[in-house]
Design a protein around this motif. Structure first.
Motif, PDB file in Angstrom:
ATOM      1  N   THR A   1      42.066  -2.113  11.838  1.00  0.00           N
ATOM      2  CA  THR A   1      43.156  -3.079  12.000  1.00  0.00           C
ATOM      3  C   THR A   1      44.368  -2.739  11.138  1.00  0.00           C
ATOM      4  O   THR A   1      45.378  -3.440  11.198  1.00  0.00           O
ATOM      5  CB  THR A   1      42.686  -4.499  11.648  1.00  0.00           C
ATOM      6  N   VAL A   2      44.284  -1.674  10.344  1.00  0.00           N
ATOM      7  CA  VAL A   2      45.351  -1.381   9.370  1.00  0.00           C
ATOM      8  C   VAL A   2      46.474  -0.539   9.971  1.00  0.00           C
ATOM      9  O   VAL A   2      47.652  -0.839   9.787  1.00  0.00           O
ATOM     10  CB  VAL A   2      44.763  -0.688   8.125  1.00  0.00           C
ATOM     11  N   TYR A   3      46.135   0.528  10.680  1.00  0.00           N
ATOM     12  CA  TYR A   3      47.137   1.446  11.217  1.00  0.00           C
ATOM     13  C   TYR A   3      47.035   1.526  12.740  1.00  0.00           C
ATOM     14  O   TYR A   3      45.987   1.244  13.324  1.00  0.00           O
ATOM     15  CB  TYR A   3      46.944   2.867  10.662  1.00  0.00           C
ATOM     16  N   GLN A   4      48.127   1.952  13.360  1.00  0.00           N
ATOM     17  CA  GLN A   4      48.136   2.257  14.784  1.00  0.00           C
ATOM     18  C   GLN A   4      48.193   3.774  14.975  1.00  0.00           C
ATOM     19  O   GLN A   4      48.631   4.508  14.086  1.00  0.00           O
ATOM     20  CB  GLN A   4      49.332   1.605  15.480  1.00  0.00           C
ATOM     21  N   LEU A   5      47.764   4.248  16.148  1.00  0.00           N
ATOM     22  CA  LEU A   5      47.848   5.671  16.457  1.00  0.00           C
ATOM     23  C   LEU A   5      49.241   6.025  16.965  1.00  0.00           C
ATOM     24  O   LEU A   5      49.834   5.300  17.756  1.00  0.00           O
ATOM     25  CB  LEU A   5      46.844   6.043  17.548  1.00  0.00           C
ATOM     26  N   SER A   6      49.744   7.166  16.514  1.00  0.00           N
ATOM     27  CA  SER A   6      50.965   7.735  17.057  1.00  0.00           C
ATOM     28  C   SER A   6      50.782   9.235  17.156  1.00  0.00           C
ATOM     29  O   SER A   6      50.458   9.884  16.152  1.00  0.00           O
ATOM     30  CB  SER A   6      52.174   7.426  16.161  1.00  0.00           C
ATOM     31  N   MET A   7      50.939   9.794  18.352  1.00  0.00           N
ATOM     32  CA  MET A   7      50.935  11.246  18.478  1.00  0.00           C
ATOM     33  C   MET A   7      52.368  11.722  18.404  1.00  0.00           C
ATOM     34  O   MET A   7      53.145  11.563  19.345  1.00  0.00           O
ATOM     35  CB  MET A   7      50.286  11.728  19.779  1.00  0.00           C
TER      36      MET A   7
ATOM     37  N   GLU B   1      48.800  10.686  14.086  1.00  0.00           N
ATOM     38  CA  GLU B   1      49.011  10.173  12.735  1.00  0.00           C
ATOM     39  C   GLU B   1      48.816   8.667  12.688  1.00  0.00           C
ATOM     40  O   GLU B   1      48.832   7.987  13.723  1.00  0.00           O
ATOM     41  CB  GLU B   1      50.418  10.572  12.252  1.00  0.00           C
ATOM     42  N   ALA B   2      48.613   8.177  11.477  1.00  0.00           N
ATOM     43  CA  ALA B   2      48.434   6.742  11.247  1.00  0.00           C
ATOM     44  C   ALA B   2      49.814   6.097  11.173  1.00  0.00           C
ATOM     45  O   ALA B   2      50.523   6.223  10.171  1.00  0.00           O
ATOM     46  CB  ALA B   2      47.655   6.514   9.953  1.00  0.00           C
ATOM     47  N   TRP B   3      50.195   5.405  12.235  1.00  0.00           N
ATOM     48  CA  TRP B   3      51.531   4.807  12.329  1.00  0.00           C
ATOM     49  C   TRP B   3      51.593   3.585  11.433  1.00  0.00           C
ATOM     50  O   TRP B   3      50.778   2.658  11.542  1.00  0.00           O
ATOM     51  CB  TRP B   3      51.790   4.434  13.781  1.00  0.00           C
ATOM     52  N   ARG B   4      52.585   3.555  10.555  1.00  0.00           N
ATOM     53  CA  ARG B   4      52.687   2.512   9.542  1.00  0.00           C
ATOM     54  C   ARG B   4      54.150   2.334   9.136  1.00  0.00           C
ATOM     55  O   ARG B   4      55.008   3.110   9.559  1.00  0.00           O
ATOM     56  CB  ARG B   4      51.836   2.883   8.320  1.00  0.00           C
ATOM     57  N   PRO B   5      54.459   1.343   8.314  1.00  0.00           N
ATOM     58  CA  PRO B   5      55.846   1.157   7.886  1.00  0.00           C
ATOM     59  C   PRO B   5      56.296   2.279   6.955  1.00  0.00           C
ATOM     60  O   PRO B   5      55.474   2.934   6.299  1.00  0.00           O
ATOM     61  CB  PRO B   5      55.810  -0.186   7.146  1.00  0.00           C
TER      62      PRO B   5
ATOM     63  N   ALA C   1      57.914   7.515  15.601  1.00  0.00           N
ATOM     64  CA  ALA C   1      57.782   7.171  17.018  1.00  0.00           C
ATOM     65  C   ALA C   1      57.016   8.273  17.758  1.00  0.00           C
ATOM     66  O   ALA C   1      57.228   9.458  17.518  1.00  0.00           O
ATOM     67  CB  ALA C   1      59.161   6.983  17.637  1.00  0.00           C
ATOM     68  N   PRO C   2      56.135   7.892  18.663  1.00  0.00           N
ATOM     69  CA  PRO C   2      55.306   8.873  19.366  1.00  0.00           C
ATOM     70  C   PRO C   2      56.063   9.622  20.450  1.00  0.00           C
ATOM     71  O   PRO C   2      57.130   9.196  20.902  1.00  0.00           O
ATOM     72  CB  PRO C   2      54.198   8.006  19.987  1.00  0.00           C
ATOM     73  N   VAL C   3      55.490  10.726  20.883  1.00  0.00           N
ATOM     74  CA  VAL C   3      56.045  11.479  21.998  1.00  0.00           C
ATOM     75  C   VAL C   3      55.871  10.679  23.285  1.00  0.00           C
ATOM     76  O   VAL C   3      54.848  10.032  23.503  1.00  0.00           O
ATOM     77  CB  VAL C   3      55.362  12.855  22.127  1.00  0.00           C
ATOM     78  N   PHE C   4      56.912  10.663  24.107  1.00  0.00           N
ATOM     79  CA  PHE C   4      56.856  10.039  25.422  1.00  0.00           C
ATOM     80  C   PHE C   4      57.202  11.068  26.486  1.00  0.00           C
ATOM     81  O   PHE C   4      58.075  11.927  26.276  1.00  0.00           O
ATOM     82  CB  PHE C   4      57.843   8.870  25.536  1.00  0.00           C
ATOM     83  N   VAL C   5      56.547  10.966  27.622  1.00  0.00           N
ATOM     84  CA  VAL C   5      56.900  11.765  28.788  1.00  0.00           C
ATOM     85  C   VAL C   5      57.898  10.962  29.627  1.00  0.00           C
ATOM     86  O   VAL C   5      57.697   9.776  29.874  1.00  0.00           O
ATOM     87  CB  VAL C   5      55.653  12.105  29.632  1.00  0.00           C
ATOM     88  N   VAL C   6      58.984  11.603  30.044  1.00  0.00           N
ATOM     89  CA  VAL C   6      59.932  10.962  30.949  1.00  0.00           C
ATOM     90  C   VAL C   6      59.416  11.227  32.360  1.00  0.00           C
ATOM     91  O   VAL C   6      59.699  12.256  32.970  1.00  0.00           O
ATOM     92  CB  VAL C   6      61.359  11.519  30.773  1.00  0.00           C
TER      93      VAL C   6
END
Length: 411
Positions: free
Chosen positions: A180-186, A162-166, A63-68
């Motif tokens: 179309t293969v991976y999503q971005l996640s910082m 990183e390449a967000w994947r299962p 899971a990516p970093v989120f700002v509150v």
């Protein structure tokens, strides 16, 4: 340069796939527990690294970093609260612990570009940013109130695209050419957590202290730019996931009688996920740009983009960037079709496209991750000593960022 490009591409395209480990059945995380975490009723979220997924199948541990945003301010002297700081888990037993933390940018000391060689040719590497604070600059929220002794402390953290994947799906550089293969996640890690996870894979760190326009102002600006980009990308991906929360796969998580309709619980999270300020700077808007792509939106190119945007913004604020060449990068908006087509080619097809790739890298050397430290140095953005960029080499077998490894371990 042509030889380096060829070595990078061929080494990656011919790389053998590792034997698959024993498969683990995936399980969608409990929507009610996620809601507690989102609403700050819980400040820590523990997940099983190889098992737990979000609706749709992406790894919960990634899971990516989120700002509150309602607890944060980017104004001088204020603090920033973030979620999903990976700290305190056990990568060997397969437990990831995502924490809530308060950052105090005024206590930020410096930032480093960290190159993580992945084996083989030097061009093949991961790139990430490490932010180092004075004591008290990073405060973990929550913890066990019944525990005795000094609480855990964090003085640095790493932001890594990183390449967000299962879970259990290994990253593949050739597949990553297809957006179309991976999503971005910082992802955000405490420095020690990321270092341990890299060390377990036999990887060392090459850390390059940065010299940004404006001094401390520049370091803080890079932090704010990085968090804005990572938060925006993460919210965009999560929003897309939650829009499809009526599909059958959302009901795969555990829940008791009091948890109600899982699909509705996931849909209810749509509002807090989308509740973030709209970027006033188009360079910080990640809408429509969350597809991972090895060359254009890979780990190192995204780290370089963060730096480039921060330096540009600093210049606009009157902090001139002197003494270096501008960063040459392809940008992250458009992915050339011929690069995306590399995902479906073989080594023969690779060589047919070789001249075009060599010309592309000649124009944009930073397309090869191993070239980025030199690009930063040419741009005047690395700390130098005796006419050379400062580089610290860290490994679990020798020196670590926290001292010699032998002095840190009790056996």
């Amino acid at each position: 340069m042509g030889a380096g490009v060829a070595a990078w591409l061929v080494s990656r395209f011919k790389r053998r796939e590792h034997a698959a480990s024993e498969p683990v059945d995936h399980q969608v995380v409990d929507a009610a527990e996620v809601a507690d975490y989102v609403e700050m009723s819980a400040t820590t979220y523990r997940v099983r690294t190889t098992r737990d997924v979000l609706p749709g199948g992406l790894s919960a541990a990634m899971a990516p970093v989120f700002v509150v945003w309602d607890r944060s301010s980017f104004a001088p002297g204020e603090s920033i609260t973030i979620r999903n700081l990976n700290h305190g888990g056990n990568p060997v037993s397969g437990v990831t612990v995502l924490r809530t933390a308060v950052l105090r940018p005024d206590r930020l000391q410096r930032v480093e570009y960290v190159r993580v060689p992945l084996g083989g040719h030097d061009a093949v590497s991961h790139g990430q940013l490490r932010f180092i604070f004075e004591p008290g600059g990073v405060e973990l929220v929550g913890g066990d109130p019944s525990a005795a002794g000094e609480p855990d402390s964090v003085t640095d953290f790493v932001l890594s695209w990183e390449a967000w994947r299962p879970p259990g799906v290994r990253y593949n550089i050739r597949k990553g050419m297809d957006p179309t293969v991976y999503q971005l996640s910082m992802r955000a890690y405490s420095g020690v957590q990321r270092f341990i996870e890299d060390a377990l894979q036999g990887r060392k760190w090459d850390a390059f202290p940065m010299s940004l326009p404006g001094g401390h102002v520049g370091v803080v600006e890079l932090l704010k730019v990085s968090l804005s980009l990572g938060d925006g990308a993460g919210r965009s991906v999560m929003s897309d996931i939650l829009k499809r929360a009526d599909d059958a796969w959302v009901t795969g998580g555990p829940r008791g009688e009091d948890h109600g309709d899982a699909a509705q619980l996931w849909r209810d999270l749509q509002t807090p996920v989308e509740d973030a300020p709209t970027p006033g700077d188009s360079r910080l808007d990640m809408a429509g740009l969350t597809a991972y792509q090895t060359v254009i939106r890979g780990c190192a190119s995204m780290a370089l983009y963060q730096i480039d945007v921060a330096v540009s913004r600093l210049g606009e604020q009157g902090h001139a960037h002197r003494g270096g060449r501008p960063i040459e990068m392809a940008g992250i908006t458009d992915i050339p079709e011929w690069i995306a087509e590399l995902s479906g080619t073989n080594v023969a097809g690779l060589f047919l496209r070789g001249p075009r790739m060599i010309a592309f890298v000649h124009k944009y050397p930073s397309a090869i991750p191993g070239n980025i430290p030199k690009q930063l140095d040419d741009a005047g953005l690395l700390l130098r000593d005796d006419g050379k960029p400062v580089k610290h080499e860290f490994s679990i077998n020798d020196e670590t960022p926290w001292g010699p490894a032998k002095q840190l371990l009790t056996r």
